[in-house]
Structures are given as C-alpha cells and as structure tokens.
Design a protein around this motif. Structure first.
Motif, PDB file in Angstrom:
ATOM      1  N   ARG A   1      73.893  86.522-168.991  1.00 27.15           N
ATOM      2  CA  ARG A   1      73.838  86.046-167.602  1.00 27.15           C
ATOM      3  C   ARG A   1      75.248  85.951-167.017  1.00 27.15           C
ATOM      4  O   ARG A   1      76.217  85.758-167.751  1.00 27.15           O
ATOM      5  N   PRO A   2      75.401  86.052-165.684  1.00 27.34           N
ATOM      6  CA  PRO A   2      76.718  85.831-165.055  1.00 27.34           C
ATOM      7  C   PRO A   2      77.139  84.370-165.223  1.00 27.34           C
ATOM      8  O   PRO A   2      76.309  83.458-165.097  1.00 27.34           O
TER       9      PRO A   2
ATOM     10  N   PRO B   1      74.449  71.793-153.721  1.00 30.54           N
ATOM     11  CA  PRO B   1      75.345  71.688-152.577  1.00 30.54           C
ATOM     12  C   PRO B   1      75.737  70.260-152.214  1.00 30.54           C
ATOM     13  O   PRO B   1      76.688  70.043-151.480  1.00 30.54           O
TER      14      PRO B   1
ATOM     15  N   TYR C   1      84.651  79.836-149.560  1.00 31.68           N
ATOM     16  CA  TYR C   1      84.611  79.602-151.003  1.00 31.68           C
ATOM     17  C   TYR C   1      84.414  80.938-151.701  1.00 31.68           C
ATOM     18  O   TYR C   1      83.527  81.719-151.329  1.00 31.68           O
TER      19      TYR C   1
ATOM     20  N   SER D   1      69.330  73.432-154.664  1.00 30.43           N
ATOM     21  CA  SER D   1      69.177  74.821-154.237  1.00 30.43           C
ATOM     22  C   SER D   1      68.859  75.738-155.410  1.00 30.43           C
ATOM     23  O   SER D   1      69.421  75.595-156.498  1.00 30.43           O
TER      24      SER D   1
ATOM     25  N   TYR E   1      65.804  82.467-151.382  1.00 31.70           N
ATOM     26  CA  TYR E   1      66.427  81.251-151.870  1.00 31.70           C
ATOM     27  C   TYR E   1      65.719  80.035-151.282  1.00 31.70           C
ATOM     28  O   TYR E   1      64.956  80.155-150.306  1.00 31.70           O
TER      29      TYR E   1
ATOM     30  N   TYR F   1      67.693  80.091-156.353  1.00 31.28           N
ATOM     31  CA  TYR F   1      67.828  81.456-155.850  1.00 31.28           C
ATOM     32  C   TYR F   1      67.147  82.450-156.793  1.00 31.28           C
ATOM     33  O   TYR F   1      67.078  82.228-157.994  1.00 31.28           O
TER      34      TYR F   1
ATOM     35  N   PHE G   1      67.322  87.635-161.923  1.00 35.68           N
ATOM     36  CA  PHE G   1      67.993  86.397-162.298  1.00 35.68           C
ATOM     37  C   PHE G   1      67.621  85.282-161.334  1.00 35.68           C
ATOM     38  O   PHE G   1      67.625  85.470-160.118  1.00 35.68           O
TER      39      PHE G   1
ATOM     40  N   TYR H   1      67.648  86.582-157.597  1.00 35.07           N
ATOM     41  CA  TYR H   1      68.407  87.806-157.394  1.00 35.07           C
ATOM     42  C   TYR H   1      67.765  88.932-158.194  1.00 35.07           C
ATOM     43  O   TYR H   1      67.136  88.704-159.222  1.00 35.07           O
TER      44      TYR H   1
ATOM     45  N   ALA I   1      66.875  76.209-150.212  1.00 39.33           N
ATOM     46  CA  ALA I   1      67.981  75.271-150.053  1.00 39.33           C
ATOM     47  C   ALA I   1      67.616  73.887-150.594  1.00 39.33           C
ATOM     48  O   ALA I   1      68.481  73.143-151.056  1.00 39.33           O
TER      49      ALA I   1
ATOM     50  N   LEU J   1      70.385  89.146-153.265  1.00 43.42           N
ATOM     51  CA  LEU J   1      69.554  87.965-153.087  1.00 43.42           C
ATOM     52  C   LEU J   1      68.188  88.346-152.520  1.00 43.42           C
ATOM     53  O   LEU J   1      68.094  89.019-151.498  1.00 43.42           O
TER      54      LEU J   1
ATOM     55  N   THR K   1      77.115  76.840-146.543  1.00 47.49           N
ATOM     56  CA  THR K   1      77.581  75.957-147.605  1.00 47.49           C
ATOM     57  C   THR K   1      76.499  74.963-148.027  1.00 47.49           C
ATOM     58  O   THR K   1      76.363  74.649-149.198  1.00 47.49           O
ATOM     59  N   ASN K   2      75.723  74.509-147.081  1.00 49.57           N
ATOM     60  CA  ASN K   2      74.707  73.536-147.456  1.00 49.57           C
ATOM     61  C   ASN K   2      73.667  74.131-148.384  1.00 49.57           C
ATOM     62  O   ASN K   2      73.023  73.417-149.146  1.00 49.57           O
ATOM     63  N   ALA K   3      73.470  75.452-148.291  1.00 50.29           N
ATOM     64  CA  ALA K   3      72.528  76.100-149.196  1.00 50.29           C
ATOM     65  C   ALA K   3      73.245  76.679-150.398  1.00 50.29           C
ATOM     66  O   ALA K   3      72.605  77.140-151.325  1.00 50.29           O
TER      67      ALA K   3
ATOM     68  N   PHE L   1      73.173  80.458-163.695  1.00 46.57           N
ATOM     69  CA  PHE L   1      72.154  81.489-163.823  1.00 46.57           C
ATOM     70  C   PHE L   1      71.287  81.305-165.061  1.00 46.57           C
ATOM     71  O   PHE L   1      71.755  80.809-166.091  1.00 46.57           O
TER      72      PHE L   1
ATOM     73  N   TYR M   1      82.582  85.663-161.166  1.00 49.00           N
ATOM     74  CA  TYR M   1      81.672  85.509-162.289  1.00 49.00           C
ATOM     75  C   TYR M   1      81.911  86.639-163.288  1.00 49.00           C
ATOM     76  O   TYR M   1      82.214  87.774-162.902  1.00 49.00           O
TER      77      TYR M   1
ATOM     78  N   LYS N   1      79.911  72.114-155.671  1.00 52.15           N
ATOM     79  CA  LYS N   1      78.665  72.264-154.926  1.00 52.15           C
ATOM     80  C   LYS N   1      78.266  73.719-154.756  1.00 52.15           C
ATOM     81  O   LYS N   1      77.120  74.014-154.479  1.00 52.15           O
ATOM     82  N   ASN N   2      79.205  74.640-154.862  1.00 50.69           N
ATOM     83  CA  ASN N   2      78.881  76.043-154.639  1.00 50.69           C
ATOM     84  C   ASN N   2      78.698  76.836-155.928  1.00 50.69           C
ATOM     85  O   ASN N   2      78.367  78.008-155.876  1.00 50.69           O
ATOM     86  N   ILE N   3      78.962  76.224-157.068  1.00 49.52           N
ATOM     87  CA  ILE N   3      78.843  76.955-158.326  1.00 49.52           C
ATOM     88  C   ILE N   3      77.375  77.243-158.598  1.00 49.52           C
ATOM     89  O   ILE N   3      76.532  76.349-158.522  1.00 49.52           O
ATOM     90  N   GLN N   4      77.087  78.480-158.895  1.00 56.09           N
ATOM     91  CA  GLN N   4      75.713  78.850-159.225  1.00 56.09           C
ATOM     92  C   GLN N   4      75.574  79.018-160.740  1.00 56.09           C
ATOM     93  O   GLN N   4      76.414  79.637-161.383  1.00 56.09           O
TER      94      GLN N   4
ATOM     95  N   SER O   1      72.070  75.691-157.750  1.00 56.17           N
ATOM     96  CA  SER O   1      73.339  75.041-157.428  1.00 56.17           C
ATOM     97  C   SER O   1      73.044  73.699-156.778  1.00 56.17           C
ATOM     98  O   SER O   1      71.904  73.424-156.383  1.00 56.17           O
TER      99      SER O   1
END
Lengths: 117, 115
Positions: B43-44, A96, B32, A31, A48, A33, A90, A35, A50, A45, B98-100, A108, B36, A103-106, A94
């Motif tokens: 960057r964050p 997923p 979740y 994934s 994005y 993104y 930005f 921003y 996926a 956002l 969540t999948n994305a 940058f 940040y 899996k959710n940590i982005q 991530s």
C-alpha cells in the motif's frame, strides 16, 4: 489497532457480475476514500466520504456506487462489472479534524486486486 | 479541479547517488503537499509532507522543496539505497478540500536503485 482493512484481497468476476468491496477503519477517522490504481495512471479517486452520512463523486465515479454505512465502514459496489474495471482498488481514511498536517495524511488499506473477464 | 503532473515516470540511479522527482500543480489554492512511497505489491505510505507556508523540509535522507510562485515541489533522496526502490507519488490538497482531506495524486515515479 489494524488501521484500514479491506476485503477481499483478490477477486475475479465475469462481465456483468456485481460485487461489493468492503473497507473498515479503526482510527476513528471522519473521511474515507476509494481509489483505483492502474499502471502508469497513479491513484484516481472514485468516491469519497467527508463524514458519516455524506458521499461525493471523485474523478472516475461512473460504474460505481458507495455506501458510508457508519463512521468505520465505507463500501464500494460494482453493479455490473466491466473489463475496464480491472484494477487494484485502495481504500483510505484521514482525519481532517485533527490538528496541523496530520489532518491531511491518508492511511491506505492493503488493496483489492480485481480482475473482470 | 486540481491537476498534478509528475516527472520523470521512471528513474534509475546507482546506489549512493541522489534522486530528484518533480511535481507541478495547477490550483494556487493548494496548501498541503504529501509524498507517498509504494513498494511492490504494498500500500502507499506517507514518507514526508510540506505545507504551503514552508519552503523546505528535511527528514534524514529525504527532503521536499516547494516553490509556490512556480507551483512546483520536488522530492530529493540523497545517498540512495536499494530499499529506496519503489513507486513514489506526489499529491496536492486544495484549501477548499481541506475539510475533506481530499488530495489529487500525480501518476507516480518508479525509482530503481542499482546496487
């Protein structure tokens, strides 16, 4: 392992000009993104992706287009730049498909500071 | 869609004091909640995160609490130091996203720690 790389770092455009912001990641993430960050408005956002081959609109897609060129690269295009698009952009990625919270940590990129005159 | 509100927008504390930043979210499907930190011109970067089946998580001087019933979560920084000065963003990710891995961010809190 560079993580997420964005180019250029800075850009000045005149109203009506077009340009493409480039983003590449070397973490094999599915994934990605885009921003924009404006003072006092957090991260909004734009678009994005996926997974490779798919793209979706985010909160503020008007005036932008994106291309997920391959798994590594996700570009953002401004077809006719406007002063309202002056912002810091930005890119993030991530994975997923990884397990647990990871899996959710982005992650940058360093950002592109764009000014439209 | 998800809406995340973050307060305060600015926070100034003396070195050594504690700082608390609060966020509320609207979508009960969110599961979740990352925080940040963004230093000036940088960057964050993720500093701590929590999943909806956990009420609290700690990592040294940083802790996050989650109240699912009230739909709010908070960041607590103890024994603040000047290097904690930065903009902090909360975010919420809904289960169907969540999948994305798509998150909705708060507007940020600018924390200043005075020496």
């Amino acid at each position: 392992n560079a993580g997420v790389t964005q180019t250029p770092k800075f850009q000045v455009l005149k109203t009506g000009q077009s340009m493409t912001l480039q983003c590449a990641q070397d973490m094999n993430h599915n994934s990605m993104y885009w921003y924009r960050q404006d003072p006092g408005m957090g991260l909004r956002l734009i678009y994005y992706s996926a997974s490779e081959g798919t793209t979706d609109k985010g909160e503020v897609p008007n005036g932008y287009n994106v291309s997920r060129l391959n798994k590594r690269e996700f570009s953002l295009r401004l077809e006719s730049a406007a002063p309202s698009q002056t912002s810091v952009y930005f890119c993030a990625s991530s994975d997923p498909t990884s397990g647990g919270l990871a899996k959710n940590i982005q992650y940058f990129g360093a950002g592109t500071r764009l000014s439209v005159l | 869609g998800e809406n995340v509100e973050q307060h305060p927008s600015t926070l100034s504390v003396q070195e050594g004091d504690s700082a608390v930043i609060k966020c509320t979210y609207s979508d009960s499907a969110s599961n979740y909640f990352p925080w940040y930190k963004q230093e000036l011109g940088k960057r964050p970067q993720l500093i701590i995160d929590i999943r909806s089946n956990v009420g609290e998580k700690k990592d040294q001087r940083i802790a996050v609490t989650l109240n699912k019933t009230a739909k709010h979560f908070s960041l607590h920084i103890t024994e603040t130091q000047p290097e904690d000065s930065a903009v902090y963003f909360c975010a919420a990710t809904t289960r169907r996203n969540t999948n994305a891995g798509k998150s909705t961010f708060g507007d940020g809190t600018t924390l200043t720690v005075k020496p």
